[in-house]
Design a protein around this motif. Structure first.
Motif, PDB file in Angstrom:
ATOM      1  N   PHE A 146       1.964   3.823  -2.188  1.00 31.75           N
ATOM      2  CA  PHE A 146       3.404   3.562  -2.075  1.00 31.75           C
ATOM      3  C   PHE A 146       4.169   4.507  -2.992  1.00 31.75           C
ATOM      4  CE2 PHE A 146       2.292   1.071  -5.766  1.00 31.75           C
ATOM      5  CZ  PHE A 146       3.369   1.282  -6.613  1.00 31.75           C
ATOM      6  N   VAL A 147       5.446   4.662  -2.668  1.00 26.43           N
ATOM      7  CA  VAL A 147       6.352   5.388  -3.549  1.00 26.43           C
ATOM      8  C   VAL A 147       7.564   4.511  -3.798  1.00 26.43           C
ATOM      9  CG1 VAL A 147       7.881   7.375  -3.768  1.00 26.43           C
ATOM     10  CG2 VAL A 147       5.664   7.656  -2.681  1.00 26.43           C
ATOM     11  N   ALA A 148       7.953   4.391  -5.019  1.00 26.98           N
ATOM     12  CA  ALA A 148       9.206   3.690  -5.345  1.00 26.98           C
ATOM     13  C   ALA A 148      10.084   4.703  -6.062  1.00 26.98           C
ATOM     14  CB  ALA A 148       8.916   2.506  -6.259  1.00 26.98           C
ATOM     15  N   GLU A 149      11.276   4.913  -5.540  1.00 23.66           N
ATOM     16  CA  GLU A 149      12.156   5.893  -6.151  1.00 23.66           C
ATOM     17  C   GLU A 149      13.500   5.217  -6.386  1.00 23.66           C
ATOM     18  OE1 GLU A 149      11.902   9.554  -4.120  1.00 23.66           O
ATOM     19  OE2 GLU A 149      13.093  10.619  -5.615  1.00 23.66           O
ATOM     20  N   TRP A 202      18.616  -7.269  -6.513  1.00 22.24           N
ATOM     21  CA  TRP A 202      17.531  -7.173  -7.487  1.00 22.24           C
ATOM     22  C   TRP A 202      16.217  -6.792  -6.801  1.00 22.24           C
ATOM     23  CZ3 TRP A 202      17.570  -8.065 -12.855  1.00 22.24           C
ATOM     24  CH2 TRP A 202      18.848  -8.335 -13.371  1.00 22.24           C
ATOM     25  N   THR A 203      16.280  -5.764  -5.978  1.00 18.62           N
ATOM     26  CA  THR A 203      15.060  -5.282  -5.337  1.00 18.62           C
ATOM     27  C   THR A 203      14.998  -3.781  -5.535  1.00 18.62           C
ATOM     28  OG1 THR A 203      16.269  -5.084  -3.265  1.00 18.62           O
ATOM     29  CG2 THR A 203      14.930  -7.082  -3.559  1.00 18.62           C
ATOM     30  N   ILE A 204      13.827  -3.228  -5.331  1.00 23.60           N
ATOM     31  CA  ILE A 204      13.639  -1.785  -5.461  1.00 23.60           C
ATOM     32  C   ILE A 204      12.940  -1.318  -4.188  1.00 23.60           C
ATOM     33  CG2 ILE A 204      12.268  -0.035  -6.694  1.00 23.60           C
ATOM     34  CD1 ILE A 204      12.979  -1.572  -9.273  1.00 23.60           C
ATOM     35  N   PRO A 205      13.497  -0.333  -3.505  1.00 22.36           N
ATOM     36  CA  PRO A 205      12.894   0.082  -2.235  1.00 22.36           C
ATOM     37  C   PRO A 205      11.533   0.743  -2.418  1.00 22.36           C
ATOM     38  CG  PRO A 205      14.739   1.510  -2.820  1.00 22.36           C
ATOM     39  CD  PRO A 205      14.723   0.431  -3.820  1.00 22.36           C
TER      40      PRO A 205
END
Lengths: 313, 450
Positions: free
Chosen positions: B139-142, B158-161
């Protein structure tokens, strides 16, 4: 530079057996231990660790009167090591020529202890460390006694100098707002020792149950504080023990200490007084002059008043 | 009538307050902890046995094959890359980016609170990219932090894609890379200061002293970090103080060791002396000489004569939350019940060494105590050798003859003063030492008689 008073080598100056106030204190302690023995604490199985010096008075009494047979004496002064060994009163007394701080961490955790750190010096960083070690090591049911000199620690000093001494040595444990007036120095010592004990005992699953807070004077004014480390079981037994009824017991170090005063009396006076004991408040002998204070003091201690003829054991 | 007051979290709190007391070193250590925990999850590295004695120190060639963690920074970017096994997608979705762990989450042995990664990311820069690959997927979280911070209304803010990317084929290639850019002013300033690299080497080398180079390699800007050596000493004449205890019904195991330090170039190092506290073999307090570990509070105040003291307190647990570390894991929570109880035992274990060192440096300069000979014969030892040793009290082979009842009195006096006394005594033949002795005896007899 202020002159720090050297700890007295009391074994050189006063014959231990002739110090009557000290002897009253010992007898009160024995009385208390005896009562504790009757109330479920097997004092005769305790291990006694003391500082017997060359006289071993406490050892002799504790063995003969309480039947304690597991004893060790700690002596720091290397110069008298042979003398200490020579004077060892019984075969089972083990002598340690060592610092008490090195002996405490090795006390057995499988035994109950009676440890009397009977210093003839002032409270200091060193004595505070010894007390912390004892509070860290002693098992529930064990009894700790600490004796220190409570005279001003610096000769020709003043309250400011004495405060500096206490701040330097045991600053951690000195309560704020403490007065360092000469008359309050016993209180300073009590408060500091009480704080040392509570702070060292708090992290453990045991509590310290105060029993003794004696002030007495044979030369210097001395303080003995003591009590038992209790877990739930010991605490319950302690609260039920008749020892708490004795007039010399102090279960709160905040209370006024039990002051041991030995009035100067002739043998004839003493025998007369004894026949009137315990007396009512305000009673005074008619046949001779004696202050009410002296009568009261005598009433407190007559059961424990040493009779020297029987003391050379 | 009852009303409900607003108690919602605000992103600003996490971005500004949360990061305030943290140093850049703390952040880097937190990021390394995450990598080490990945080893625990994916390669079953167990950090809880005391001293990791069974983990052999690999030879130089084998060291190169150890999993590695690389920290690299420039004035534009901060990067930490590892091949320690990576983060599972499931954990990324539910745990890694949330603030605090859910109850029952089994994360690792160094990660405790579920704040370290986030706090480090926010502290270092305004933009980050976390990329992780396992054999099960990647996965990548940016995230652009400033943009993210603006939306703070509903729970969905309050989420991070996350974007799923392919995983890797081999375990050895699995790992995580974190790139942080748009560095904060604080971090830029630290990077400009060229001493940062040395500071990081010290912090990392100290913190992971026990297991670095045994289960993981760490490099900063391409240079291997060397583990700090805790200078534990050993000699046939000395038995170290050593004690094992357990708390919380065995959930926390504690091993205490107190012994003499090994000398470094013939000297005891004041910098290295003191107590070392380790939680799951991570050093959280090194060479402590403060009240926290009992100095000036049951032990004497620290003084240079105690430079020969080394104490080690290992706290081990499968549940890292029970260990007494602070949230930065670079200190001990002095109020922790476990630590307070352990400290009682630390005082007792330490005592023998304190007395040894007291006797070694008597107030009289001319004494030659036996302790000095023993100290001279101390050789460096490995802390791992304590793993299997039974409990013991600190002792040393004391010679009874070493207890001398006399001390040598020696001092300098003015010639003219000695001469004055000599004349007064009318003993023109007496030497200075005879005169000194007579004045000493005079004082003894007349000022302090028995």
């Amino acid at each position: 530079m202020p002159e720090i008073v050297e700890p007295t080598k009391s074994y050189l100056s006063v014959h231990y057996e002739l110090r009557s106030a000290k002897q009253v204190e010992r007898r009160m302690l024995i009385d208390a231990l005896h009562t504790l023995g009757e109330d479920g604490f097997r004092i005769s199985d305790y291990q006694y660790t003391g500082m017997g010096s060359i006289y071993f008075v406490d050892f002799v009494l504790f063995h003969k009167l309480l039947n304690i047979t597991d004893m060790r004496s700690v002596e720091y002064d290397v110069e008298i090591r042979r003398r200490v060994r020579f004077n060892k009163p019984f075969t089972f007394v083990k002598i340690f020529i060592n610092d008490v701080a090195d002996v405490i961490p090795k006390l057995s955790v499988r035994k109950r202890h009676l440890l009397w750190m009977d210093y003839d010096s002032f409270l200091s960083e060193k004595t505070a460390i010894d007390i912390v070690l004892a509070c860290s090591r002693l098992t529930p049911g064990s009894i700790l006694l600490v004796t220190v000199d409570v005279e001003p620690p610096i000769r020709n000093g003043n309250p400011q100098k004495w405060k500096e001494y206490f701040d330097e040595e045991v600053g951690h444990y000195v309560p704020p707002d403490e007065s360092f007036a000469k008359s309050n120095l016993p209180r300073v010592n009590i408060d500091v020792i009480s704080n040392v004990i509570s702070s060292a005992t708090a992290p453990r699953g045991v509590e310290f149950f105060p029993l003794f807070s004696f002030l007495y004077r044979d030369g210097h004014q001395m303080l003995t504080m003591g009590g038992m480390f209790v877990a739930e079981d010991e605490k319950k037994r302690m609260l039920e023990s008749r020892v708490l009824k004795a007039s010399y017991i102090r279960t709160d170090f905040g209370a006024k200490p039990c002051e041991i005063k030995v009035p100067t009396l002739t043998r004839k006076e003493r025998i007369f007084l004894e026949g009137s004991m315990p007396c009512a408040d305000g009673w005074r002998p008619r046949g001779f002059e004696l202050d009410e204070d002296d009568v009261r003091a005598y009433r407190e201690i007559y059961r424990f008043f040493p009779v020297y003829a029987e003391l050379f054991l | 009538m009852k009303q409900l007051a607003n108690a919602h979290p605000r992103k600003r709190f996490f971005l500004e307050m949360f990061t305030r007391d943290l140093s850049l070193e703390d952040c880097v250590l937190d990021l390394i902890d995450n990598s080490v925990d990945a080893l625990h999850r994916t390669r079953h590295l167990d950090l809880s046995p005391p001293l990791l004695a069974e983990l052999e120190i690999p030879k130089q060639a084998a060291k190169a094959k150890l999993p590695s963690i690389e920290v690299v920074y420039t004035d534009l970017e901060f990067r930490i890359t590892d091949n320690c096994g990576g983060i599972e997608r499931e954990d990324a979705l539910n745990e890694v980016f949330s603030f605090g762990h859910s109850a029952g989450f089994k994360g690792g042995q160094l990660g405790v609170y579920g704040i370290g990664l986030k706090r480090a990311l926010f502290k270092i820069g305004k933009h980050f990219r976390v990329e992780s690959k396992t054999t099960g997927g990647g996965f990548v979280a940016e995230l652009d932090v400033d943009t993210w911070a603006k939306a703070d209304e509903k729970p969905e803010d309050w989420t991070i894609p996350l974007e799923f990317i392919p995983g890797v084929n081999a375990d050895a290639a699995a790992g995580t890379s974190i790139f942080i850019t748009r560095l904060t002013d604080e971090v830029k300033m630290r990077i400009k200061d060229k001493t940062l690299e040395a500071a990081l080497h010290t912090a990392i080398g100290t913190t992971y002293a026990v297991f670095m180079d045994r289960c993981v390699r760490i490099r900063v800007n391409g240079k291997d970090v060397r583990p700090m050596e805790i200078p534990v000493g050993e000699s046939a004449a000395v038995t170290p103080g050593h004690k094992n205890i357990s708390f919380e019904n065995g959930k926390v195991e504690i091993k205490l060791i107190a012994t003499l330090a090994a000398r470094i170039r013939g000297e005891w190092s004041s910098e290295r002396a003191g107590w070392y506290v380790l939680c799951n073999n991570r050093v959280v307090l090194a060479a402590d000489k403060s009240e926290l570990t009992g100095w000036n509070s049951g032990m004497p105040k620290f003084h240079s004569k105690y430079n020969g003291f080394i104490g080690l307190a290992f706290f081990q647990s499968e549940s890292p939350g029970l260990l007494p570390w602070t949230t930065t894991k670079r200190g001990v929570n002095g109020d922790s019940v476990v630590f307070r109880e352990a400290r009682v035992q630390m005082l007792l274990v330490a005592r023998g060494i304190i007395s040894f060192l007291n006797e070694m440096y008597p107030s009289d300069l001319y004494e030659q105590p036996q302790q000095r000979e023993i100290a001279d014969a101390i050789a460096p030892s490995e802390i791992r050798s304590f793993a299997t040793k039974p409990s013991s009290d600190f002792t040393f082979a004391r010679r009874v003859s070493a207890l001398k009842p006399t001390v040598r009195v020696q001092f300098d006096a003015k010639r003219s003063d000695v001469e004055r006394i000599r004349r007064h005594l009318r003993k023109s033949a007496w030497g200075a030492s005879r005169i000194a002795e007579s004045t000493f005896n005079y004082f003894l007899e007349n000022e302090c008689p028995k």
